[in-house]
Design a protein around this motif. Structure first.
Motif, PDB file in Angstrom:
ATOM      1  N   VAL A 117       0.891  -1.155   0.000  1.00 21.33           N
ATOM      2  CA  VAL A 117       0.000   0.000   0.000  1.00 21.33           C
ATOM      3  C   VAL A 117       0.930   1.206   0.000  1.00 21.33           C
ATOM      4  CG1 VAL A 117      -1.758   1.281   1.266  1.00 21.33           C
ATOM      5  CG2 VAL A 117      -1.754  -1.223   1.318  1.00 21.33           C
ATOM      6  N   PRO A 118       1.038   1.952  -1.097  1.00 20.64           N
ATOM      7  CA  PRO A 118       2.049   3.006  -1.185  1.00 20.64           C
ATOM      8  C   PRO A 118       1.959   4.048  -0.078  1.00 20.64           C
ATOM      9  CG  PRO A 118       1.162   2.533  -3.348  1.00 20.64           C
ATOM     10  CD  PRO A 118       0.309   1.784  -2.370  1.00 20.64           C
ATOM     11  N   PHE A 119       0.729   4.427   0.289  1.00 19.47           N
ATOM     12  CA  PHE A 119       0.571   5.478   1.296  1.00 19.47           C
ATOM     13  C   PHE A 119      -0.781   5.292   1.977  1.00 19.47           C
ATOM     14  CE2 PHE A 119      -0.048  10.317   2.021  1.00 19.47           C
ATOM     15  CZ  PHE A 119       0.387  10.197   3.340  1.00 19.47           C
TER      16      PHE A 119
ATOM     17  N   ARG B 110     -11.777   5.865   4.055  1.00 23.68           N
ATOM     18  CA  ARG B 110     -10.807   6.161   3.009  1.00 23.68           C
ATOM     19  C   ARG B 110      -9.493   5.418   3.250  1.00 23.68           C
ATOM     20  NH1 ARG B 110     -11.379  12.102   0.483  1.00 23.68           N
ATOM     21  NH2 ARG B 110     -10.082  10.953  -0.999  1.00 23.68           N
ATOM     22  N   VAL B 111      -9.131   5.275   4.523  1.00 22.96           N
ATOM     23  CA  VAL B 111      -7.953   4.465   4.852  1.00 22.96           C
ATOM     24  C   VAL B 111      -8.174   3.025   4.379  1.00 22.96           C
ATOM     25  CG1 VAL B 111      -6.567   3.508   6.729  1.00 22.96           C
ATOM     26  CG2 VAL B 111      -7.312   5.900   6.823  1.00 22.96           C
ATOM     27  N   LEU B 112      -9.338   2.484   4.694  1.00 21.74           N
ATOM     28  CA  LEU B 112      -9.649   1.117   4.275  1.00 21.74           C
ATOM     29  C   LEU B 112      -9.631   0.990   2.754  1.00 21.74           C
ATOM     30  CD1 LEU B 112     -10.516  -1.771   4.755  1.00 21.74           C
ATOM     31  CD2 LEU B 112     -12.871  -0.972   5.024  1.00 21.74           C
ATOM     32  N   ASP B 113     -10.159   1.983   2.064  1.00 20.83           N
ATOM     33  CA  ASP B 113     -10.157   1.941   0.602  1.00 20.83           C
ATOM     34  C   ASP B 113      -8.743   1.941   0.037  1.00 20.83           C
ATOM     35  OD1 ASP B 113     -12.910   1.834   0.443  1.00 20.83           O
ATOM     36  OD2 ASP B 113     -13.156   3.993   0.100  1.00 20.83           O
TER      37      ASP B 113
ATOM     38  N   ALA C 130      -4.635  -3.821  -2.230  1.00 19.36           N
ATOM     39  CA  ALA C 130      -3.483  -4.694  -1.973  1.00 19.36           C
ATOM     40  C   ALA C 130      -3.894  -5.956  -1.228  1.00 19.36           C
ATOM     41  CB  ALA C 130      -2.422  -3.939  -1.175  1.00 19.36           C
ATOM     42  N   LEU C 131      -4.922  -5.836  -0.396  1.00 16.21           N
ATOM     43  CA  LEU C 131      -5.361  -6.971   0.428  1.00 16.21           C
ATOM     44  C   LEU C 131      -6.241  -7.939  -0.341  1.00 16.21           C
ATOM     45  CD1 LEU C 131      -5.742  -8.403   3.175  1.00 16.21           C
ATOM     46  CD2 LEU C 131      -7.625  -6.795   3.632  1.00 16.21           C
TER      47      LEU C 131
END
Length: 201
Positions: A158-160, A186-189, A194-195
């Motif tokens: 996850v780049p950032f 938004r963090v989850l999105d 990647a997950l």
């Protein structure tokens, strides 16, 4: 007999959690400053998994203030206790905010990835960035550390963690560091792409 018990629990509850996703991070994943843990992105992840038909239990073993050195010390016990199928590794922000040397940070992250993989878990490495006041050289090397670890260890990245809202003040608590409840989806999105390829139904 065990399978019969598990099947009965699934039938009664409507949701069967067959494997564990271990969220292993710092205050950004621990839900620091939120009214309840239900607002934190790790809890939102559990809800998304359940509604999408994925049979996982999310265990949030994040600790506020944790550095990569502390995480490296703590991880073996967490792996032994929870036996995760997937580890979401979100550490390094506190190393950067304290201006700690980056080579040990990279070594700690790499070792945690190796420990998790050795235990049989797949790993997602979550990247972070620093404010520009830490200087261009340090901030650039800090950002690249996560990509370097993910590439060397062959793990999704996850780049950032805060991609797309890092410059929006309303998405942060008064300290300017920790995302608000409104930012948690938004963090989850940011983590989900990647997950998701690692998940099994």
């Amino acid at each position: 007999m065990l399978r019969s018990i598990v099947a009965l629990v699934c039938l009664c509850s409507g949701v069967c959690h067959a494997a564990t996703i271990l969220v292993f991070g710092d205050s950004l994943s621990a839900g620091f400053g939120l009214r309840t843990q239900d607002e934190a992105w790790a809890s939102l992840l559990q809800k998304r998994l359940d509604t999408s038909g994925y049979r996982y239990t999310v265990v949030n073993a994040s600790v506020s203030g944790e550095t990569t050195a502390g995480g490296r010390t703590r991880l073996p016990a967490a792996l032994a206790q929870h036996k995760p199928a997937i580890v979401i590794l979100e550490l390094g922000a506190n190393d950067g905010l304290r201006g700690l040397p980056l080579k040990p940070m990279q070594e700690n992250l790499s070792e945690m990835v190796r420990l998790a993989k050795k235990s049989g878990a797949k790993v997602v490495v979550v990247g972070m960035r620093l404010p520009p006041n830490y200087g261009p050289d340090y901030t650039e090397k800090f950002r690249n550390t996560f990509a370097d670890v993910a590439k060397a260890e062959g793990t999704p990245l996850v780049p950032f963690l805060m991609e797309g809202f890092a410059q929006t003040n309303t998405y942060f608590q008064a300290d300017g560091l920790h995302p608000t409840a409104a930012a948690q989806p938004r963090v989850l999105d940011n983590i989900w792409p990647a997950l998701k390829p690692l998940l099994k139904r």
